[in-house]
Design an enzyme around this catalytic site. Structure first.
Site, short mmCIF file in Angstrom:
data_model
loop_
_atom_site.label_atom_id
_atom_site.label_comp_id
_atom_site.label_asym_id
_atom_site.label_seq_id
_atom_site.Cartn_x
_atom_site.Cartn_y
_atom_site.Cartn_z
CB THR A 415 -0.93 0.02 1.24
OG1 THR A 415 -1.61 -1.21 1.30
CG2 THR A 415 -1.93 1.15 1.22
CB THR A 433 -3.56 -0.80 -1.40
OG1 THR A 433 -2.81 -1.97 -1.10
CG2 THR A 433 -5.03 -1.20 -1.46
CD GLU A 435 -3.72 -7.53 0.80
OE1 GLU A 435 -3.80 -6.87 1.85
OE2 GLU A 435 -3.04 -8.56 0.73
CD GLU A 454 -6.86 -4.33 -1.66
OE1 GLU A 454 -6.46 -4.28 -0.50
OE2 GLU A 454 -6.20 -3.91 -2.63
CG ASP A 457 -7.80 -6.87 2.79
OD1 ASP A 457 -6.84 -7.55 3.20
OD2 ASP A 457 -7.68 -5.68 2.44
CB SER A 478 -10.01 -1.39 3.61
OG SER A 478 -8.79 -0.69 3.66
CB SER A 479 -6.65 -1.71 7.94
OG SER A 479 -7.11 -2.95 8.38
N GLY A 499 0.47 -0.53 5.46
CA GLY A 499 0.82 -1.47 6.53
C GLY A 499 -0.26 -2.44 6.94
N GLY A 500 -1.17 -2.82 6.02
CA GLY A 500 -2.19 -3.81 6.37
C GLY A 500 -2.98 -3.33 7.58
N1 GLU Z 1 -5.50 -4.63 1.84
C1 GLU Z 1 -5.12 -3.78 2.94
C2 GLU Z 1 -6.29 -2.98 3.44
O1 GLU Z 1 -7.07 -2.54 2.68
C3 GLU Z 1 -4.08 -2.83 2.54
C4 GLU Z 1 -2.89 -3.55 2.09
C5 GLU Z 1 -1.82 -3.55 3.09
O2 GLU Z 1 -1.35 -2.45 3.44
O3 GLU Z 1 -1.41 -4.63 3.50
O4 GLU Z 1 -6.42 -2.79 4.60
#
Ligand code: GLU
Length: 607
Positions: A415, A433, A435, A454, A457, A478-479, A499-500
């Site tokens: 991201t 992102t 992902e 993505e 998630d 998402s985060s 950072g997920g």
């Molecule tokens: N898929 C993650 C989200 O939407 C973002 C990807 C990541 O930063 O790992 O939260």
């Protein structure tokens, strides 16, 4: 009375910490921008992103009279070239915008969606009846590719608030793709981390593993296919992506993943069709909003959990005088607050078009006050903690009733985030992102960009009670947490991070560092990080463990080093921010070291 704005911090302190490397916009003698400066102070407009070419692209648009939205799209398009493993037109994201004229914060949800043909059990292996593993099955697959939303986000942002058209803002990125950019260590490292799966797809290895190896540091990397794609999109607009040849090629890539004959990777196929692409829509919705110590913190509402989880955490922390605490005590409260907010995120947050998401409750101060009751000031709670009672709350301390929910703990630093402010005071905070670093691993042959993965998630196993279960047409939770902070109706900060699921804690920790702990924005970004997401152990950077480990263990916290098989570097997040002082001075602040460091620039430097 003048507005206080974010507490000013003496420049001397920043310099003492080595954070005071202020930049001018690089001279244009060398058309390639390679110099990275983490903090830039000045006026006239500011951009902060992970990459100097991308930041310079945004600054160039601002210099030529474009506004923050034009510059943000130009920066994002450039990131699609120079950060192709983190962002691009094959993915999605969330765009937050403060409009100086109306004083309003608006959002665009450009999240990827599940194809209409995606079965509820799409992540169950039909051969074994068992759920696919993230690695190797889902991470490199067609089944995890969502309908991309990035181009539609750019177009909607430009239509709503831009002053330039798509053709104009794609120009700098097209130029970077065709003249090439200098490979840095992060690019090479990320390529090598993905070598095995990139090698499984001829179109990907031709582009990113020329001659069978990751490009060497310092060499020039060109992506003429992507330059052509951008040129085509400049002419055809959304139809060039969501209809016609490219749409057919994207659907074909997902349905019949173009893997090499000799790869051992499973690469399950997906259902994404041209009809899914033709039907893709961004969503415009109200931002989340909480008041934290006099600051109005605006975030991204579901389908992202960013706004509600940061908002709830702030409401919990707002019950305590964090500024008066010693560091360990403040961090203990930060951990306990996020554990509680993650418990609620897990139980209640999903795509609101499919699940009944209590966004108002989760960001309600009273609910936060009630959740704060669960914090023992001297002792860490056993994790996971239970979600709160969203039906009956009155700010009084309840007896715990519900069952705790175990969290999936992801922290890969994929991201990317960018923050932009223009001379008129418009502000953009945009996180995008594909992902995983490297997305699905699949380049659309001949088009120069990677498709996302993505849909990983979503929860893997279908549970009718789970707001994040797979459903056709749905956005996975998402985060991502693009955030804009206002005070007395005026913007003071734009901030976000990759950072997920650590995105949420990274943005929150940086806000607490800045607002409560008296750090400058650059210090707040640089400070060592840790992330408690309602799991038995807190994930932390080594420097954090070294500095605070013993004191936090005394509270009962267990700390474990960050990093996973995909992101071996023990780093959490990479914040990119712009702060606006009361006198209008802009501080563009980028990540100084993590992920190779980011790039901050201002139009007219004053220091
Ligand atoms: N898929 C993650 C989200 O939407 C973002 C990807 C990541 O930063 O790992 O939260």
């Amino acid at each position: 009375m003048p507005r206080a704005r974010l507490r000013p911090v003496a420049c001397a302190a920043a310099l003492a910490l080595g954070l005071g490397a202020f930049s001018a916009v690089p001279a244009s003698a060398d058309p390639r921008h390679t110099e990275k400066v983490p903090t830039a102070i000045g006026t006239g407009g500011a951009v902060s992103s992970v990459d100097p070419e991308a930041t310079a692209a945004g600054i160039e648009v601002l210099r030529k009279g474009g506004n923050a939205v034009d510059a943000a799209v130009a920066t994002a398009a450039a990131l699609g070239v120079t950060e192709p493993y983190s962002a691009g037109i094959g993915g999605g994201g969330y765009f937050l915008y403060y409009d100086a004229q109306s004083g309003k914060v608006s959002t665009i949800d450009g999240r990827e969606t599940a194809p209409a043909g995606m079965a509820n059990g799409a992540f169950i292996d039909p051969e074994t009846g068992e759920p696919y593993n993230f690695t190797p099955e889902l991470v490199s697959s067609g089944v995890a590719v969502g309908v991309p939303g990035t181009l539609a986000t750019w177009q909607r942002a430009l239509d709503n608030w831009g002053s330039q058209n798509l053709k104009q803002v794609l120009r700098p990125a097209t130029k970077i793709a065709s003249r090439g950019f200098a490979i840095d260590e992060t690019f090479r490292e990320q390529t090598l981390d993905n070598k095995e799966r990139f090698a499984a797809f001829p179109a990907t290895s031709e582009l990113f593993l020329p001659g069978g190896d990751a490009p060497q540091v310092g060499t020039i990397f060109r992506n003429p296919d992507l330059a052509d794609t951008y040129r085509m999109l400049a002419k055809q607009g959304l139809d060039g992506f969501y209809a016609g040849d490219l749409a057919a090629e994207i659907a074909h890539t997902v349905q019949e993943p173009p893997k090499s004959a000799d790869t051992g990777l499973p690469v399950p196929a997906g259902q994404l069709s041209t009809a899914d692409l033709a039907g893709y829509e961004v969503v415009e919705q109200e931002p989340t909003q909480v008041d934290y110590r006099g600051y109005d913190v605006f975030g991204m509402a579901p389908s992202s959990s960013g706004g509600t989880t940061i908002g709830e955490s702030l409401n919990i922390l707002g019950q305590f005088d964090v500024a008066a605490m010693d560091e360990a005590e403040a961090l203990h409260h930060y951990f306990e607050a996020t554990a509680l907010a993650y418990a609620d995120r897990g139980k209640f947050v999903g795509d609101p078009a499919f699940a009944d998401v209590p966004t108002r409750t989760l960001t309600d101060k009273l609910f936060g006050a009630e959740r704060a009751c669960a914090i023992n000031p001297g002792q860490a709670a056993a994790k996971p903690v239970a979600p709160g009672d969203i039906e009956n709350y009155d700010g009084q301390c309840p007896a715990a009733t519900s069952e705790p929910v175990e969290e999936r703990d992801t922290e890969n630093i994929s991201t990317t985030h960018l923050s932009v402010v223009d001379r008129w005071g418009n502000v953009v905070s945009y996180t995008l992102t594909i992902e995983q670093t490297g997305g699905s691993g699949m380049v659309v042959p001949g088009r120069g960009f990677l498709l996302n993965n993505e849909l990983t998630d979503f929860s893997t196993v279908y549970d009718p009670q789970d707001p994040n279960r797979i459903e056709p047409g749905k956005r996975p939770r998402s985060s991502m947490a693009p955030t804009i902070v206002l005070q007395d109706g005026e913007p003071v900060l734009a901030i976000g991070s990759p950072g997920g699921s650590t995105i949420i804690t990274t943005v929150l920790q940086t806000l607490v560092n800045r607002i409560d702990l008296g750090m400058s924005i650059s210090e707040a970004i640089a400070a060592p990080r840790a992330s408690q997401r309602n799991t038995a152990a807190v994930t932390a950077e080594p420097e954090f463990i070294e500095t605070y480990g013993p004191a936090l263990e005394a509270f009962g916290h267990k700390l474990t080093p960050a990093g996973d098989s995909f992101t071996p570097q023990a780093e959490i997040g990479a914040v990119e921010a712009v702060e606006i002082a009361a006198d209008g001075t802009l501080t563009a602040a980028a990540e100084p070291t993590r992920r190779g460091g980011g790039s901050a620039m201002v139009l007219e430097p004053t220091e």
